[in-house]
Design a protein around this motif. Structure first.
Motif, PDB file in Angstrom:
ATOM      1  N   GLU A  99      -7.720  11.253  -6.902  1.00 15.56           N
ATOM      2  CA  GLU A  99      -7.578  11.798  -5.484  1.00 15.56           C
ATOM      3  C   GLU A  99      -6.022  12.045  -5.385  1.00 15.56           C
ATOM      4  OE1 GLU A  99      -9.325   8.947  -6.048  1.00 15.56           O
ATOM      5  OE2 GLU A  99     -11.179   9.879  -5.614  1.00 15.56           O
ATOM      6  N   THR A 100      -5.373  11.612  -6.258  1.00 14.81           N
ATOM      7  CA  THR A 100      -3.796  11.962  -6.120  1.00 14.81           C
ATOM      8  C   THR A 100      -3.318  13.065  -7.087  1.00 14.81           C
ATOM      9  OG1 THR A 100      -3.090   9.879  -7.301  1.00 14.81           O
ATOM     10  CG2 THR A 100      -3.217   9.687  -5.009  1.00 14.81           C
ATOM     11  N   THR A 101      -4.100  13.189  -8.235  1.00 13.67           N
ATOM     12  CA  THR A 101      -3.602  14.182  -9.186  1.00 13.67           C
ATOM     13  C   THR A 101      -2.961  15.526  -8.536  1.00 13.67           C
ATOM     14  OG1 THR A 101      -4.865  13.166 -10.792  1.00 13.67           O
ATOM     15  CG2 THR A 101      -4.077  15.573 -11.116  1.00 13.67           C
ATOM     16  N   ASN A 102      -1.839  16.026  -8.965  1.00 10.80           N
ATOM     17  CA  ASN A 102      -1.393  17.234  -8.157  1.00 10.80           C
ATOM     18  C   ASN A 102      -1.506  16.969  -6.683  1.00 10.80           C
ATOM     19  OD1 ASN A 102      -0.832  18.496 -10.589  1.00 10.80           O
ATOM     20  ND2 ASN A 102      -2.949  19.355 -10.629  1.00 10.80           N
ATOM     21  N   LEU A 103      -1.035  15.712  -6.182  1.00 10.85           N
ATOM     22  CA  LEU A 103      -0.757  15.607  -4.818  1.00 10.85           C
ATOM     23  C   LEU A 103       0.080  16.479  -4.079  1.00 10.85           C
ATOM     24  CD1 LEU A 103      -1.252  13.475  -2.257  1.00 10.85           C
ATOM     25  CD2 LEU A 103       0.836  12.375  -3.135  1.00 10.85           C
ATOM     26  N   MET A 104       1.333  16.658  -4.949  1.00  6.41           N
ATOM     27  CA  MET A 104       2.284  17.789  -4.247  1.00  6.41           C
ATOM     28  C   MET A 104       2.091  19.057  -5.056  1.00  6.41           C
ATOM     29  SD  MET A 104       3.688  16.154  -1.761  1.00  6.41           S
ATOM     30  CE  MET A 104       4.736  17.713  -1.778  1.00  6.41           C
ATOM     31  N   ASN A 105       1.287  20.023  -4.554  1.00  9.31           N
ATOM     32  CA  ASN A 105       1.092  21.342  -4.942  1.00  9.31           C
ATOM     33  C   ASN A 105       1.463  22.236  -4.048  1.00  9.31           C
ATOM     34  OD1 ASN A 105      -0.609  21.285  -2.447  1.00  9.31           O
ATOM     35  ND2 ASN A 105      -2.416  20.721  -3.545  1.00  9.31           N
ATOM     36  N   ALA A 106       1.251  23.534  -4.295  1.00  9.69           N
ATOM     37  CA  ALA A 106       1.967  24.749  -3.578  1.00  9.69           C
ATOM     38  C   ALA A 106       2.107  24.360  -2.039  1.00  9.69           C
ATOM     39  CB  ALA A 106       1.600  26.103  -4.274  1.00  9.69           C
TER      40      ALA A 106
END
Length: 319
Positions: free
Chosen positions: A215-222
């Motif tokens: 669920e938190t993979t690439n939490l901060m994306n574009a």
């Protein structure tokens, strides 16, 4: 009495190894290289317990090839995303970690990353070391002030709470997102947000302290970088998987996010070579818990879990 046989996969602190050798029949990897899948599988037939680090991967495929001798994996780490917990549980293998003891050291490093990113530490160090510092003006290397700023924390576990407490020393206005709101005596006067998106809008500084999960993979994306205030600074001392690194470089290049402080990367060891082109990324090689005091405490916590298990008790840190 025959001592349980233990494999220690990396070179732990001297105090830890001394205690382990006193109490167990120990094989230590003094070469200090990560254990391979084949070595881990072989170890399951040779040892009663293993003390691995985050560098050893207990995947479902690896665990499926285990023999029946191995009974406990006592991790020398808090993070357990290198372990398939269900696969290990299905084989009747106990898994433990080392919580609590590294919270302050990691929070200290997160503070270093935040300050270094905010105050141009990379560019400043380079200018002085290269002999290029030959002038000064009021406009020279103007950074972002931490004191009194709004800090957003994603993940208010042990490390997140330790970081919040230290941020209070800088009079920061602390906001946080967590799966649930904390009791007042654990929140350090912080403001709870029930969504990541709500938190991002007020985070002049953003610090990540959550585990790496699906669920938190690439939490901060574009999309989420765009929700941060203009000129925000982001800090990651948790896990590299939390940040979409391509999106981070894009937002830094566009000037929306001003700087980043990173102690972890999607590719470890090694990091992201493209980051070296950004003076506004302050980087360290995943050393959040690397103090002598903490390394001793982590090793002793792993041994405490082994001691409890082989005494017929449930280890305190069983996952």
């Amino acid at each position: 009495m025959i001592k349980p046989r233990i494999w220690i996969t990396r070179r732990l602190s001297d105090a830890t190894l001394e205690r382990a050798q006193r109490d167990y029949d120990v094989v230590i990897n003094y070469e200090d290289t990560p254990g391979t899948a084949d070595q881990i599988i072989a170890a399951s037939a040779e040892f009663d317990g293993i003390i691995p680090c985050h560098s050893e991967h207990f995947t479902a495929e690896v665990v499926a090839q285990f023999s029946d001798r191995l009974k406990i994996v006592a991790n020398h780490s808090v993070g357990i995303d290198h372990c398939d917990l269900q696969a290990l549980k299905d084989r009747g293998i106990f898994v433990t970690n080392t919580p609590d003891v590294l919270s302050d050291a990691t929070a200290e490093l997160a503070m270093l990353l935040m300050l270094g990113a905010a105050r141009h530490a990379v560019a400043g160090d380079r200018i002085v070391r290269s002999g290029a510092w030959d002038s000064w003006s009021p406009a020279f290397m103007v950074g972002k002030q931490v004191t009194g700023a709004r800090l957003g924390i994603i993940g208010m576990g042990r490390v997140g709470r330790a970081f919040a407490a230290k941020a209070r020393g800088f009079d920061m206005e602390v906001h946080y997102y967590n799966r649930s709101a904390l009791p007042e005596d654990q929140a350090y006067g912080s403001t709870y947000h029930d969504s990541v998106e709500s938190l991002l809008g007020v985070a002049d500084f953003l610090s990540l302290h959550c585990p790496a999960t699906a669920e938190t993979t690439n939490l901060m994306n574009a999309e989420r970088f765009a929700l941060l205030p203009q000129g925000a600074v982001i800090v990651n001392s948790a896990r590299g998987a939390l940040i979409d690194e391509t999106a981070l470089m894009a937002t830094l290049s566009a000037g929306h996010v001003a700087a980043a402080g990173l102690d972890c990367f999607q590719n470890e060891p090694g990091g992201n070579p493209a980051f070296s082109g950004y003076d506004n990324i302050f980087m360290l090689p995943h050393i959040g818990s690397a103090t002598k005091q903490t390394r001793d405490a982590m090793g002793f916590r792993a041994l405490d879990n082994l001691d409890a298990f082989f005494a017929g008790q449930t280890p305190y840190d069983t996952l």
